[in-house]
Design an enzyme around this catalytic site. Sequence first.
Site, PDB file in Angstrom:
ATOM      1  CG  ASN A 110      -6.365   7.055   5.258  1.00 60.70           C
ATOM      2  OD1 ASN A 110      -6.661   5.875   5.454  1.00 60.70           O
ATOM      3  ND2 ASN A 110      -6.939   7.783   4.309  1.00 60.70           N
ATOM      4  CD  GLU A 122       0.180 -32.629  26.525  1.00 63.95           C
ATOM      5  OE1 GLU A 122      -0.329 -32.757  25.403  1.00 63.95           O
ATOM      6  OE2 GLU A 122       1.072 -31.801  26.790  1.00 63.95           O
ATOM      7  CE1 TYR A 165      -4.180   1.787   0.450  1.00 61.75           C
ATOM      8  CE2 TYR A 165      -2.594   3.437   1.169  1.00 61.75           C
ATOM      9  CZ  TYR A 165      -3.852   3.100   0.718  1.00 61.75           C
ATOM     10  OH  TYR A 165      -4.781   4.084   0.527  1.00 61.75           O
ATOM     11  CG  HIS A 212      -1.309 -36.929  20.192  1.00 64.08           C
ATOM     12  ND1 HIS A 212      -2.649 -36.722  20.028  1.00 64.08           N
ATOM     13  CD2 HIS A 212      -0.705 -35.819  19.700  1.00 64.08           C
ATOM     14  CE1 HIS A 212      -2.846 -35.536  19.459  1.00 64.08           C
ATOM     15  NE2 HIS A 212      -1.680 -34.965  19.258  1.00 64.08           N
ATOM     16  CD  GLN A 248      10.728  11.734  12.720  1.00 62.48           C
ATOM     17  OE1 GLN A 248      11.807  11.592  12.147  1.00 62.48           O
ATOM     18  NE2 GLN A 248       9.685  11.037  12.383  1.00 62.48           N
ATOM     19  CD  GLU A 250       9.333   5.843  13.092  1.00 62.80           C
ATOM     20  OE1 GLU A 250       8.910   6.924  13.565  1.00 62.80           O
ATOM     21  OE2 GLU A 250       9.081   5.463  11.938  1.00 62.80           O
ATOM     22  CG  HIS A 251      13.566   7.584  13.134  1.00 62.97           C
ATOM     23  ND1 HIS A 251      12.258   8.008  13.046  1.00 62.97           N
ATOM     24  CD2 HIS A 251      13.840   6.942  11.967  1.00 62.97           C
ATOM     25  CE1 HIS A 251      11.763   7.643  11.865  1.00 62.97           C
ATOM     26  NE2 HIS A 251      12.692   7.004  11.191  1.00 62.97           N
ATOM     27  CD  GLN A 259     -11.629   2.485  -1.488  1.00 67.81           C
ATOM     28  OE1 GLN A 259     -11.942   2.439  -0.302  1.00 67.81           O
ATOM     29  NE2 GLN A 259     -11.391   3.638  -2.112  1.00 67.81           N
ATOM     30  CG  HIS A 300       7.617  13.023   8.654  1.00 64.29           C
ATOM     31  ND1 HIS A 300       7.461  12.605   7.357  1.00 64.29           N
ATOM     32  CD2 HIS A 300       8.859  12.626   9.029  1.00 64.29           C
ATOM     33  CE1 HIS A 300       8.562  11.975   6.960  1.00 64.29           C
ATOM     34  NE2 HIS A 300       9.425  11.979   7.948  1.00 64.29           N
ATOM     35  CG  ASP A 351      14.212   9.178   7.112  1.00 69.52           C
ATOM     36  OD1 ASP A 351      14.094   8.198   7.881  1.00 69.52           O
ATOM     37  OD2 ASP A 351      13.906  10.343   7.435  1.00 69.52           O
ATOM     38  CB  SER A 376       7.263   9.732  12.131  1.00 72.14           C
ATOM     39  OG  SER A 376       8.524   9.198  11.840  1.00 72.14           O
TER      40      SER A 376
END
Lengths: 436, 436
Positions: A221, A422, A137, A427, A266, A334-335, A198, A269, A368, A244
């Site tokens: 999103n 068990e 995506y 088995h 950063q 994250e970073h 969709q 963004h 990046d 981020s």
Amino acid sequence: MKATPARLSTAAAGFEADFQARLHWSADTDAAIEQVVADILADVRRRGDAAVLEYTRRFDRLDVGSLEALELKAPELRAAFEALPAAQREALEAAASRVKSYHEAQKKASGESWQYRDADGTLLGQKVTPLDRVGIYVPGGKAAYPSSVLMNAIPAHVAGVGEIIMVVPTPDGEKNPLVLAAAYVAGVTRTFTIGGAQAVAALAYGTATLPAVDKITGPGNAYVAAAKRRVFGTVGIDMIAGPSEILVLADGSTPPDWVAMDLFSQAEHDELAQSILLCPDADYIEQVQQEIDRLLPSMPRAAIIAASLNGRGALIHTKSMEEACEISNRIAPEHLEVSSREPHRWEPLLKHAGAIFLGAYTSESLGDYCAGPNHVLPTSGTARFSSPLGVYDFQKRSSLIEVSEAGAQPLGRIAVILAEGEGLPAHAEAARMRLR
Amino acid sequence: MKATPARLSTAAAGFEADFQARLHWSADTDAAIEQVVADILADVRRRGDAAVLEYTRRFDRLDVGSLEALELKAPELRAAFEALPAAQREALEAAASRVKSYHEAQKKASGESWQYRDADGTLLGQKVTPLDRVGIYVPGGKAAYPSSVLMNAIPAHVAGVGEIIMVVPTPDGEKNPLVLAAAYVAGVTRTFTIGGAQAVAALAYGTATLPAVDKITGPGNAYVAAAKRRVFGTVGIDMIAGPSEILVLADGSTPPDWVAMDLFSQAEHDELAQSILLCPDADYIEQVQQEIDRLLPSMPRAAIIAASLNGRGALIHTKSMEEACEISNRIAPEHLEVSSREPHRWEPLLKHAGAIFLGAYTSESLGDYCAGPNHVLPTSGTARFSSPLGVYDFQKRSSLIEVSEAGAQPLGRIAVILAEGEGLPAHAEAARMRLR
């Protein structure tokens, strides 16, 4: 316009509460979005192409008669690449080449099949194989990131995935030439200009035109995130990304304008992005704030930077670098930039982070785009338990077991005892039948 | 009582429809369960210990004054182990030892840190680190499986996880000594006798008594599965398991009673378990059916086996072993037995399976208990994109990047071009500042 990140000090009485308040980010789901997404998924599952076309007409204002008409063919991708300025073509190819080399090393280090045999001939191991078909995506519209096309498609390629299907919405038919060119460079198999829940549904369930994939990766999103969460299980998904974040751990040896710009990169963004500086040197923190003040007016995205730094940024004065490392571990950023003259002194203390950038020259922006490692990283503290996107996300493992007749004797005796314990007699009997 | 799995043939006209109908298993969520679970999660998040105690009182009929009272201490686990018959003690320890060796090999093959340097001194790699604290859910009541304790806790240990917290419900206070003994052998750090969605909530959010974990693994009922799905993101989770499945790919060289018993050993788990035989030899299929008829009456769990085989079992006649491999790939079974004289001829054709058991001596039950590989495997076709539980589930990766001053020059020039192409000027400026 001013950007004044919160000033905290670990020595202050209210530090813990202020720190928690600043960190807090809620990923709570929105019931209205959930319902819309559930309906779209069910509709695409039932009506396939027709439903995808209807939602694309409604949300992206694209009116076509068939899903085939929304497929971008290879010549169009190549043409987009060839129409770019030479500098952009070369930069895309250079970045792709480095990303590929890094992920090839990753596959070699941790993504190959292995096996061994016991003395009695019993073979044990794991076979590592690529996924057959994956969906990527790619967000469209304003925040269109060709680098994300490379970061998702190249590890899939290196893993050996047979077919990579990219979806990218093109609201009002507006295509981003760099995204198309990146799809060409990364070697995407098929591309459809659809998006939203969709597109996720089409990838997960398949339609007459678009074949179902085994896993869906890539950011989107809130609708895309909700859709990915819902189709998890039918297909694999990567992660659900939050805003981020960058955390800079500084000992005061890096030019303060470099650190200020890294915090900006950063913050630019979006307003929810988070930039944090941890430093034991109060004077240096002051210098960074002065550089923020000096540099902000010249930034094209100053408004977003200011909103992000004012709302979620923080400059935290710590007692020591050791304490700064501890706080970083609590955040699991994250970073994580280790902007220090001695990055290898601190790196062993850092337990949780998506990517660790060592030394003053390693700006996050190099990582990046083109250093090689993946820029799809765990956010919102999930680096406590998850990893950068990698070749391993496009592979799966099958255990291999070949028990020899000799090996079946001791193993069978153990299995009989445990299976009976068990309460699973078939088995036990299956093991017993293989005893001499 | 009769057990007659569906007889299908790939040569028959209606094969595709019959095959799809037999395979179908819906993991659709139950809205009532979802609501109950959402309420329990929210309540435990808000009220902590008090809420956990209240649900444990209601669902497990255990009335205690504090969560501390539901913690099982180390001496009780050791006592449970020491009270077992010697044969069970030895079987548990032997199984644990083999599972440990296998997972140590796994860690060595695919779970170690790696790095390399470019000619210009730039360092790239990944650091692999264990999770700090994990939670293991162990079902209680009738289906209490000590082997699952080993299979979840040992990989976590091998990964280097600092703290392993086990939860196991004990309805009406009834404890399973083998489960407690397995927790002792596997070296679980802390154990609480709580279960259901309330236990998942306590592990995910933490309470005053029970610290929050980073990841939750282990199987459970529909409430536990729904709770795990909902806390995903706050913590990591392993997989959402569906009914267990076996697929036997037979060339007719294995004694047919062995194959019949292997099909039983899956079917005895529960009525929804699925056992499928794929074989190009019609006579052999008939022999297996005769062994099913002959052996069924002697099985203690005959009613469950019959329900499973009648409802979901299938004996499928294929045109060839090659075609059988293709069909197996479409099913992507959890357990795949290659019951053939030439298992290594067919193994390369098998792309999707949780575990592959090669040759007549490798009964699934040996793998379930003690061969070494993990018995927590992807079900319901998810082997298309996921893997057995392993050391890698208890580790995460951080990318390492150290760009040298020399390396920052060419990388910086690429990053500037791409960042400007994406409309992110602070990213470009951060790279530009590092140019000489």
